[in-house]
Design a protein around this motif. Sequence first.
Motif, PDB file in Angstrom:
ATOM      1  N   GLY A  84      -3.312  14.154   1.690  1.00  0.00           N
ATOM      2  CA  GLY A  84      -4.310  13.606   2.603  1.00  0.00           C
ATOM      3  C   GLY A  84      -5.719  13.916   2.147  1.00  0.00           C
ATOM      4  O   GLY A  84      -5.949  14.792   1.307  1.00  0.00           O
ATOM      5  N   VAL A  85      -6.684  13.206   2.696  1.00  0.00           N
ATOM      6  CA  VAL A  85      -8.092  13.372   2.309  1.00  0.00           C
ATOM      7  C   VAL A  85      -8.969  13.459   3.549  1.00  0.00           C
ATOM      8  O   VAL A  85      -8.619  12.943   4.617  1.00  0.00           O
ATOM      9  N   PRO A  86     -10.142  14.103   3.417  1.00  0.00           N
ATOM     10  CA  PRO A  86     -11.102  14.089   4.524  1.00  0.00           C
ATOM     11  C   PRO A  86     -11.571  12.668   4.819  1.00  0.00           C
ATOM     12  O   PRO A  86     -11.552  11.795   3.950  1.00  0.00           O
ATOM     13  N   LYS A  87     -12.020  12.471   6.040  1.00  0.00           N
ATOM     14  CA  LYS A  87     -12.482  11.144   6.450  1.00  0.00           C
ATOM     15  C   LYS A  87     -13.632  10.657   5.560  1.00  0.00           C
ATOM     16  O   LYS A  87     -13.719   9.467   5.239  1.00  0.00           O
ATOM     17  N   ALA A  88     -14.499  11.561   5.123  1.00  0.00           N
ATOM     18  CA  ALA A  88     -15.644  11.182   4.294  1.00  0.00           C
ATOM     19  C   ALA A  88     -15.206  10.536   2.983  1.00  0.00           C
ATOM     20  O   ALA A  88     -15.898   9.664   2.455  1.00  0.00           O
ATOM     21  N   VAL A  89     -14.069  10.960   2.448  1.00  0.00           N
ATOM     22  CA  VAL A  89     -13.561  10.371   1.203  1.00  0.00           C
ATOM     23  C   VAL A  89     -13.134   8.925   1.437  1.00  0.00           C
ATOM     24  O   VAL A  89     -13.409   8.037   0.625  1.00  0.00           O
ATOM     25  N   ARG A  90     -12.475   8.666   2.567  1.00  0.00           N
ATOM     26  CA  ARG A  90     -12.090   7.295   2.895  1.00  0.00           C
ATOM     27  C   ARG A  90     -13.324   6.397   3.041  1.00  0.00           C
ATOM     28  O   ARG A  90     -13.344   5.264   2.556  1.00  0.00           O
ATOM     29  N   VAL A  91     -14.319   6.930   3.730  1.00  0.00           N
ATOM     30  CA  VAL A  91     -15.544   6.163   3.954  1.00  0.00           C
ATOM     31  C   VAL A  91     -16.218   5.828   2.628  1.00  0.00           C
ATOM     32  O   VAL A  91     -16.649   4.693   2.395  1.00  0.00           O
ATOM     33  N   GLU A  92     -16.284   6.808   1.730  1.00  0.00           N
ATOM     34  CA  GLU A  92     -16.931   6.595   0.435  1.00  0.00           C
ATOM     35  C   GLU A  92     -16.152   5.580  -0.406  1.00  0.00           C
ATOM     36  O   GLU A  92     -16.747   4.712  -1.055  1.00  0.00           O
ATOM     37  N   ALA A  93     -14.825   5.676  -0.402  1.00  0.00           N
ATOM     38  CA  ALA A  93     -14.011   4.731  -1.170  1.00  0.00           C
ATOM     39  C   ALA A  93     -14.204   3.305  -0.647  1.00  0.00           C
ATOM     40  O   ALA A  93     -14.302   2.350  -1.428  1.00  0.00           O
ATOM     41  N   ALA A  94     -14.282   3.151   0.678  1.00  0.00           N
ATOM     42  CA  ALA A  94     -14.503   1.828   1.268  1.00  0.00           C
ATOM     43  C   ALA A  94     -15.892   1.312   0.928  1.00  0.00           C
ATOM     44  O   ALA A  94     -16.068   0.123   0.607  1.00  0.00           O
ATOM     45  N   ARG A  95     -16.867   2.207   0.972  1.00  0.00           N
ATOM     46  CA  ARG A  95     -18.250   1.804   0.658  1.00  0.00           C
ATOM     47  C   ARG A  95     -18.356   1.281  -0.766  1.00  0.00           C
ATOM     48  O   ARG A  95     -19.088   0.318  -1.033  1.00  0.00           O
ATOM     49  N   ARG A  96     -17.582   1.870  -1.668  1.00  0.00           N
ATOM     50  CA  ARG A  96     -17.657   1.468  -3.072  1.00  0.00           C
ATOM     51  C   ARG A  96     -16.737   0.298  -3.401  1.00  0.00           C
ATOM     52  O   ARG A  96     -16.698  -0.167  -4.535  1.00  0.00           O
ATOM     53  N   GLY A  97     -15.984  -0.162  -2.410  1.00  0.00           N
ATOM     54  CA  GLY A  97     -15.144  -1.338  -2.614  1.00  0.00           C
ATOM     55  C   GLY A  97     -13.955  -1.100  -3.527  1.00  0.00           C
ATOM     56  O   GLY A  97     -13.463  -2.040  -4.165  1.00  0.00           O
ATOM     57  N   LEU A  98     -13.459   0.130  -3.594  1.00  0.00           N
ATOM     58  CA  LEU A  98     -12.315   0.429  -4.445  1.00  0.00           C
ATOM     59  C   LEU A  98     -11.031  -0.115  -3.816  1.00  0.00           C
ATOM     60  O   LEU A  98     -10.919  -0.219  -2.592  1.00  0.00           O
ATOM     61  N   THR A  99     -10.087  -0.485  -4.668  1.00  0.00           N
ATOM     62  CA  THR A  99      -8.760  -0.857  -4.181  1.00  0.00           C
ATOM     63  C   THR A  99      -7.989   0.431  -3.942  1.00  0.00           C
ATOM     64  O   THR A  99      -7.671   1.163  -4.873  1.00  0.00           O
ATOM     65  N   VAL A 100      -7.699   0.721  -2.677  1.00  0.00           N
ATOM     66  CA  VAL A 100      -7.153   2.025  -2.304  1.00  0.00           C
ATOM     67  C   VAL A 100      -5.732   1.895  -1.780  1.00  0.00           C
ATOM     68  O   VAL A 100      -5.441   1.027  -0.952  1.00  0.00           O
ATOM     69  N   PHE A 101      -4.874   2.775  -2.260  1.00  0.00           N
ATOM     70  CA  PHE A 101      -3.540   2.940  -1.695  1.00  0.00           C
ATOM     71  C   PHE A 101      -3.400   4.387  -1.236  1.00  0.00           C
ATOM     72  O   PHE A 101      -3.713   5.316  -1.979  1.00  0.00           O
ATOM     73  N   ASP A 102      -2.947   4.539  -0.015  1.00  0.00           N
ATOM     74  CA  ASP A 102      -2.905   5.859   0.605  1.00  0.00           C
ATOM     75  C   ASP A 102      -1.500   6.437   0.499  1.00  0.00           C
ATOM     76  O   ASP A 102      -0.568   5.962   1.138  1.00  0.00           O
ATOM     77  N   ALA A 103      -1.350   7.480  -0.319  1.00  0.00           N
ATOM     78  CA  ALA A 103      -0.047   8.138  -0.479  1.00  0.00           C
ATOM     79  C   ALA A 103       0.078   9.375   0.405  1.00  0.00           C
ATOM     80  O   ALA A 103       0.999  10.171   0.225  1.00  0.00           O
ATOM     81  N   THR A 104      -0.850   9.537   1.353  1.00  0.00           N
ATOM     82  CA  THR A 104      -0.737  10.663   2.282  1.00  0.00           C
ATOM     83  C   THR A 104       0.637  10.654   2.938  1.00  0.00           C
ATOM     84  O   THR A 104       1.089   9.625   3.441  1.00  0.00           O
ATOM     85  N   CYS A 105       1.300  11.803   2.932  1.00  0.00           N
ATOM     86  CA  CYS A 105       2.604  11.896   3.593  1.00  0.00           C
ATOM     87  C   CYS A 105       2.452  11.486   5.055  1.00  0.00           C
ATOM     88  O   CYS A 105       1.547  11.962   5.745  1.00  0.00           O
ATOM     89  N   PRO A 106       3.317  10.610   5.555  1.00  0.00           N
ATOM     90  CA  PRO A 106       3.206  10.199   6.964  1.00  0.00           C
ATOM     91  C   PRO A 106       3.257  11.361   7.946  1.00  0.00           C
ATOM     92  O   PRO A 106       2.702  11.257   9.050  1.00  0.00           O
TER      93      PRO A 106
END
Length: 334
Positions: A84-106
Amino acid sequence: MPAVEQVKLQEVVLAEPRGFCAGVDRAIEIVERALVKYGAPVYVRHEIVHNTYVVNDLKSKGAIFIEDLADVPEGATLVFSAHGVPKAVRVEAARRGLTVFDATCPLVTKVHVEVAKLHKEGYEFLMIGHKGHPEVEGTMGQLNDGIYLVEDVADVERVQVKNPARLAVVTQTTLSVDDAAEILAAVRRRFPQVREPKQQDICYATQNRQDAVKVLSPQVDIVIVVGSPTSSNSNRLRELADRLGTPAYMVDQPDDLRTEWFVGKQRVGLTAGASAPDILVQQVIARLKGLGAASVRRMDGIQETMRFPLPRGLGDKSMGAQPPIPSHLHPSKG
């Protein structure tokens, strides 16, 4: 170093269950499928799981492991690790338009959802966990403030919260079940109104592997845990066996085995952390056979059937019939 002749092993006893859990299966599969669909390189924030062999195997196929999103080029494909990642990392990845796949354990995501939900209701949080572990950083990073890490009973006695009547507790999923219970008992004593999760946060696989070691340890003269030094759940397995009175060692690879550990020992217990692939277990068994172990016996134990779905865009329909996990990584079910 004692000569091999002094070592007269007879039997290897395999813990059941051991090795990969559903969250690790899923995380590795996400990276594998992203590499097939998008081609190398695929960037992964932090080690996808805490195992040297798995990480090196994925590196050889084109995965690049990074800690800072600044190291990910524009337009790249990025995978978040199982921790898992902090919320700020998700926000930054979205801001930069990266193609993201989340492997965080459910099961980690479940904790994040609980934190977000109760935060909206005005709760603060105590998090039982280990400082610096990426899962702890990810969970605590869901909030800007109002979440406090407690690593032991002493931390519980020291921590200061604003409103004990609006306090909830969450737990790192890979802790020692017994240690977490002791700390949680201290939390209840000091904060009787604390809100606990409906189901414990420690994951089923961590619980099952620790329970198996509790059964295994009294049956053997020594316990070997296959796992990397950074693997929290693997470390807890070694500590548990040791606490139960059986000498225990953790090995990242078969070459880490030391002949002198086995002098005077006849029966070896063998288990593996939830991020350790079965190929390493088989290699360790081969080394133990070389030290005289003539038989391998598998304990009776829980057969895990848990399976988590893949993120949208990497499932079977979008990819065709792809192998879920490379056979050399997947734990043997035989």
